[in-house]
Design a protein around this motif. Structure first.
Motif, PDB file in Angstrom:
ATOM      1  N   VAL A  90       0.404  -7.563   1.634  1.00 20.31           N
ATOM      2  CA  VAL A  90       1.643  -6.814   1.390  1.00 20.31           C
ATOM      3  C   VAL A  90       1.710  -6.381  -0.073  1.00 20.31           C
ATOM      4  CG1 VAL A  90       4.160  -7.006   1.194  1.00 20.31           C
ATOM      5  CG2 VAL A  90       3.011  -7.838   3.248  1.00 20.31           C
ATOM      6  N   ASN A  91       1.494  -7.343  -0.969  1.00 23.07           N
ATOM      7  CA  ASN A  91       1.546  -7.041  -2.403  1.00 23.07           C
ATOM      8  C   ASN A  91       0.483  -6.035  -2.810  1.00 23.07           C
ATOM      9  OD1 ASN A  91       3.540  -8.892  -4.025  1.00 23.07           O
ATOM     10  ND2 ASN A  91       2.702 -10.166  -2.400  1.00 23.07           N
ATOM     11  N   LEU A  92      -0.725  -6.214  -2.290  1.00 21.17           N
ATOM     12  CA  LEU A  92      -1.823  -5.311  -2.622  1.00 21.17           C
ATOM     13  C   LEU A  92      -1.504  -3.878  -2.208  1.00 21.17           C
ATOM     14  CD1 LEU A  92      -4.765  -4.731  -3.490  1.00 21.17           C
ATOM     15  CD2 LEU A  92      -5.464  -5.376  -1.179  1.00 21.17           C
ATOM     16  N   LEU A  93      -1.036  -3.719  -0.979  1.00 19.94           N
ATOM     17  CA  LEU A  93      -0.798  -2.374  -0.453  1.00 19.94           C
ATOM     18  C   LEU A  93       0.494  -1.752  -0.968  1.00 19.94           C
ATOM     19  CD1 LEU A  93      -2.019  -2.886   3.223  1.00 19.94           C
ATOM     20  CD2 LEU A  93      -3.125  -1.577   1.416  1.00 19.94           C
ATOM     21  N   GLN A  94       1.500  -2.577  -1.275  1.00 17.71           N
ATOM     22  CA  GLN A  94       2.736  -2.025  -1.825  1.00 17.71           C
ATOM     23  C   GLN A  94       2.496  -1.355  -3.167  1.00 17.71           C
ATOM     24  OE1 GLN A  94       5.693  -5.135  -1.983  1.00 17.71           O
ATOM     25  NE2 GLN A  94       6.510  -4.632   0.026  1.00 17.71           N
ATOM     26  N   TRP A  95       1.683  -1.999  -4.013  1.00 13.56           N
ATOM     27  CA  TRP A  95       1.453  -1.483  -5.366  1.00 13.56           C
ATOM     28  C   TRP A  95       0.338  -0.446  -5.417  1.00 13.56           C
ATOM     29  CZ3 TRP A  95       4.771  -1.979  -9.195  1.00 13.56           C
ATOM     30  CH2 TRP A  95       5.698  -3.023  -9.130  1.00 13.56           C
ATOM     31  N   THR A  96      -0.273  -0.145  -4.271  1.00 13.00           N
ATOM     32  CA  THR A  96      -1.317   0.887  -4.219  1.00 13.00           C
ATOM     33  C   THR A  96      -0.891   1.970  -3.227  1.00 13.00           C
ATOM     34  OG1 THR A  96      -2.499  -0.534  -2.623  1.00 13.00           O
ATOM     35  CG2 THR A  96      -3.195  -0.639  -4.915  1.00 13.00           C
ATOM     36  N   TYR A  97      -1.149   1.735  -1.963  1.00 18.11           N
ATOM     37  CA  TYR A  97      -0.784   2.710  -0.922  1.00 18.11           C
ATOM     38  C   TYR A  97       0.725   2.959  -0.893  1.00 18.11           C
ATOM     39  CZ  TYR A  97       0.147   4.470   3.787  1.00 18.11           C
ATOM     40  OH  TYR A  97       0.614   5.202   4.854  1.00 18.11           O
ATOM     41  N   GLY A  98       1.512   1.878  -0.925  1.00 19.45           N
ATOM     42  CA  GLY A  98       2.956   1.998  -0.777  1.00 19.45           C
ATOM     43  C   GLY A  98       3.619   2.814  -1.865  1.00 19.45           C
ATOM     44  N   ILE A  99       3.233   2.565  -3.105  1.00 21.44           N
ATOM     45  CA  ILE A  99       3.890   3.241  -4.224  1.00 21.44           C
ATOM     46  C   ILE A  99       3.522   4.734  -4.258  1.00 21.44           C
ATOM     47  CG2 ILE A  99       2.165   2.962  -6.061  1.00 21.44           C
ATOM     48  CD1 ILE A  99       4.489   2.001  -7.852  1.00 21.44           C
ATOM     49  N   VAL A 100       2.337   5.072  -3.737  1.00 19.53           N
ATOM     50  CA  VAL A 100       1.957   6.483  -3.637  1.00 19.53           C
ATOM     51  C   VAL A 100       2.734   7.158  -2.512  1.00 19.53           C
ATOM     52  CG1 VAL A 100       0.060   8.071  -3.096  1.00 19.53           C
ATOM     53  CG2 VAL A 100      -0.329   6.120  -4.621  1.00 19.53           C
ATOM     54  N   ILE A 101       2.879   6.453  -1.381  1.00 16.87           N
ATOM     55  CA  ILE A 101       3.633   7.006  -0.248  1.00 16.87           C
ATOM     56  C   ILE A 101       5.084   7.264  -0.619  1.00 16.87           C
ATOM     57  CG2 ILE A 101       4.704   6.295   1.949  1.00 16.87           C
ATOM     58  CD1 ILE A 101       2.031   7.512   2.381  1.00 16.87           C
ATOM     59  N   ILE A 102       5.730   6.302  -1.265  1.00 15.76           N
ATOM     60  CA  ILE A 102       7.159   6.413  -1.523  1.00 15.76           C
ATOM     61  C   ILE A 102       7.470   7.399  -2.648  1.00 15.76           C
ATOM     62  CG2 ILE A 102       7.540   4.619  -3.284  1.00 15.76           C
ATOM     63  CD1 ILE A 102       9.855   3.597  -1.483  1.00 15.76           C
ATOM     64  N   SER A 103       6.517   7.612  -3.553  1.00 17.92           N
ATOM     65  CA  SER A 103       6.759   8.523  -4.674  1.00 17.92           C
ATOM     66  C   SER A 103       6.128   9.892  -4.467  1.00 17.92           C
ATOM     67  CB  SER A 103       6.201   7.923  -5.975  1.00 17.92           C
ATOM     68  OG  SER A 103       4.783   7.855  -5.925  1.00 17.92           O
ATOM     69  N   GLY A 104       5.062   9.927  -3.666  1.00 19.31           N
ATOM     70  CA  GLY A 104       4.345  11.175  -3.475  1.00 19.31           C
ATOM     71  C   GLY A 104       3.471  11.548  -4.657  1.00 19.31           C
ATOM     72  N   LYS A 105       3.271  10.595  -5.573  1.00 17.19           N
ATOM     73  CA  LYS A 105       2.500  10.856  -6.791  1.00 17.19           C
ATOM     74  C   LYS A 105       1.415   9.790  -6.959  1.00 17.19           C
ATOM     75  CE  LYS A 105       6.604  12.784  -9.045  1.00 17.19           C
ATOM     76  NZ  LYS A 105       7.550  12.651 -10.188  1.00 17.19           N
ATOM     77  N   LYS A 106       0.185  10.218  -6.999  1.00 18.06           N
ATOM     78  CA  LYS A 106      -0.935   9.284  -7.128  1.00 18.06           C
ATOM     79  C   LYS A 106      -0.970   8.590  -8.484  1.00 18.06           C
ATOM     80  CE  LYS A 106      -3.962  11.564  -3.791  1.00 18.06           C
ATOM     81  NZ  LYS A 106      -5.270  12.208  -3.547  1.00 18.06           N
ATOM     82  N   GLU A 107      -0.363   9.217  -9.512  1.00 18.86           N
ATOM     83  CA  GLU A 107      -0.390   8.620 -10.846  1.00 18.86           C
ATOM     84  C   GLU A 107       0.483   7.366 -10.953  1.00 18.86           C
ATOM     85  OE1 GLU A 107       2.307  12.335 -11.072  1.00 18.86           O
ATOM     86  OE2 GLU A 107       0.426  11.704 -10.139  1.00 18.86           O
ATOM     87  N   THR A 108       1.317   7.100  -9.915  1.00 18.38           N
ATOM     88  CA  THR A 108       2.148   5.892  -9.927  1.00 18.38           C
ATOM     89  C   THR A 108       1.383   4.656  -9.473  1.00 18.38           C
ATOM     90  OG1 THR A 108       2.917   6.471  -7.702  1.00 18.38           O
ATOM     91  CG2 THR A 108       4.310   7.139  -9.555  1.00 18.38           C
ATOM     92  N   PHE A 109       0.135   4.846  -9.080  1.00 14.57           N
ATOM     93  CA  PHE A 109      -0.750   3.748  -8.656  1.00 14.57           C
ATOM     94  C   PHE A 109      -0.806   2.667  -9.743  1.00 14.57           C
ATOM     95  CE2 PHE A 109      -4.845   1.690  -8.374  1.00 14.57           C
ATOM     96  CZ  PHE A 109      -5.074   1.540  -7.025  1.00 14.57           C
ATOM     97  N   ASN A 110      -0.551   1.400  -9.358  1.00 12.54           N
ATOM     98  CA  ASN A 110      -0.496   0.312 -10.343  1.00 12.54           C
ATOM     99  C   ASN A 110      -1.213  -0.916  -9.806  1.00 12.54           C
ATOM    100  OD1 ASN A 110       0.110  -1.586 -12.283  1.00 12.54           O
ATOM    101  ND2 ASN A 110       2.243  -0.997 -12.485  1.00 12.54           N
TER     102      ASN A 110
END
Length: 267
Positions: free
Chosen positions: A131-151
């Protein structure tokens, strides 16, 4: 038998949540107090739950079971992410995130430990870490629509991941820990269910029932998250002969948890 135990523990957790709601309505838990309790849960209690689940006698069978639980967790996430994308797409980003990610750590661990015992938490950790791994990678890109938010950094500095690594080291090396240490970890871990439900009760007290029940979109998201995702997950599990037994059931409980509270935070 398992259904009866699960229902009983769910009722107990609901009553604990009602206690949190009552304490909040009477002003005994404040907004700041709820944040403090959440920090205690996140940074002390849940890590101790994870550590305690690893503090058992080493065996290759158990190590193999942990590996199987990790594989099953990946399968479960493929199901939830697939359902989220098919039902919400990229037009409804927050709903997509909400359907994809359940509250495995906050609700899943207390529920699983209540039904299967403290050692069962180790099989939820694989799912919770994912959950943590995907939230801060896939999830944050999905919810923001911006790949640069990848953390990616946030994946490795969160309490769940750190306690999992320490727990694995303890499990493999089998050091003799003083009873004072193990006893302290146990006492802290025992607060998990009560504390988590009381905090949820506080949050529930801040929601107007009219707003809670008047939104059609909430019903749709909740139905997909709580019914469709678990149903699809079960169907996919049937395709894999090794996805059977208690470990699979534990993962299914984690996969069937309600929308993660982190949805609001990420939004």
């Amino acid at each position: 038998m398992i259904t009866q135990i699960l229902l009983q523990q769910t009722i107990i957790m609901f009553l604990l949540m009602m206690l949190g709601l009552l304490l909040s309505r009477r002003g005994m838990i404040t907004e700041q107090g709820s944040r403090d309790l959440s920090n205690v849960l996140l940074y002390a209690v849940i890590p101790c739950v994870i550590l305690r689940s690893y503090m058992s006698e080493f065996s290759m069978d158990k190590l193999r079971a942990m590996g199987i639980s990790a594989v099953i967790a990946v399968i479960a996430f493929i199901a939830s992410i697939g359902v989220a994308y098919l039902t919400c797409g990229t037009r409804h980003r927050i709903e997509n995130f909400a359907v994809a990610f359940g509250n495995a750590g906050f609700i899943g661990i207390p529920l699983v430990t209540a039904v299967f015992g403290a050692e069962a938490a180790v099989y939820v950790v694989s799912y919770s870490t994912l959950v943590n791994l995907l939230q801060w990678t896939y999830g944050i890109v999905i919810i923001s629509g911006k790949k640069e938010t990848f953390n990616l950094k946030m994946v490795f500095v969160n309490p769940v991941f750190i306690s999992m690594v320490i727990g694995l080291i303890l499990f493999v090396t089998q050091p003799t820990l003083p009873s004072v240490v193990t006893g302290t970890i146990g006492y802290i871990a025992d607060a998990n269910t009560a504390l988590a439900m009381i905090i949820l009760g506080f949050y529930l007290s801040k929601v107007r029932l009219r707003d809670l029940f008047a939104s059609a979109r909430l019903y749709v998201v909740s139905t997909v998250r709580l019914l469709v995702v678990p149903a699809v997950t079960v169907l996919i599990f049937l395709l894999f002969p090794f996805a059977r037994g208690e470990i699979t059931l534990i993962t299914l409980i984690a996969a069937a948890t309600p929308v993660a509270s982190s949805t609001a935070i990420f939004a």
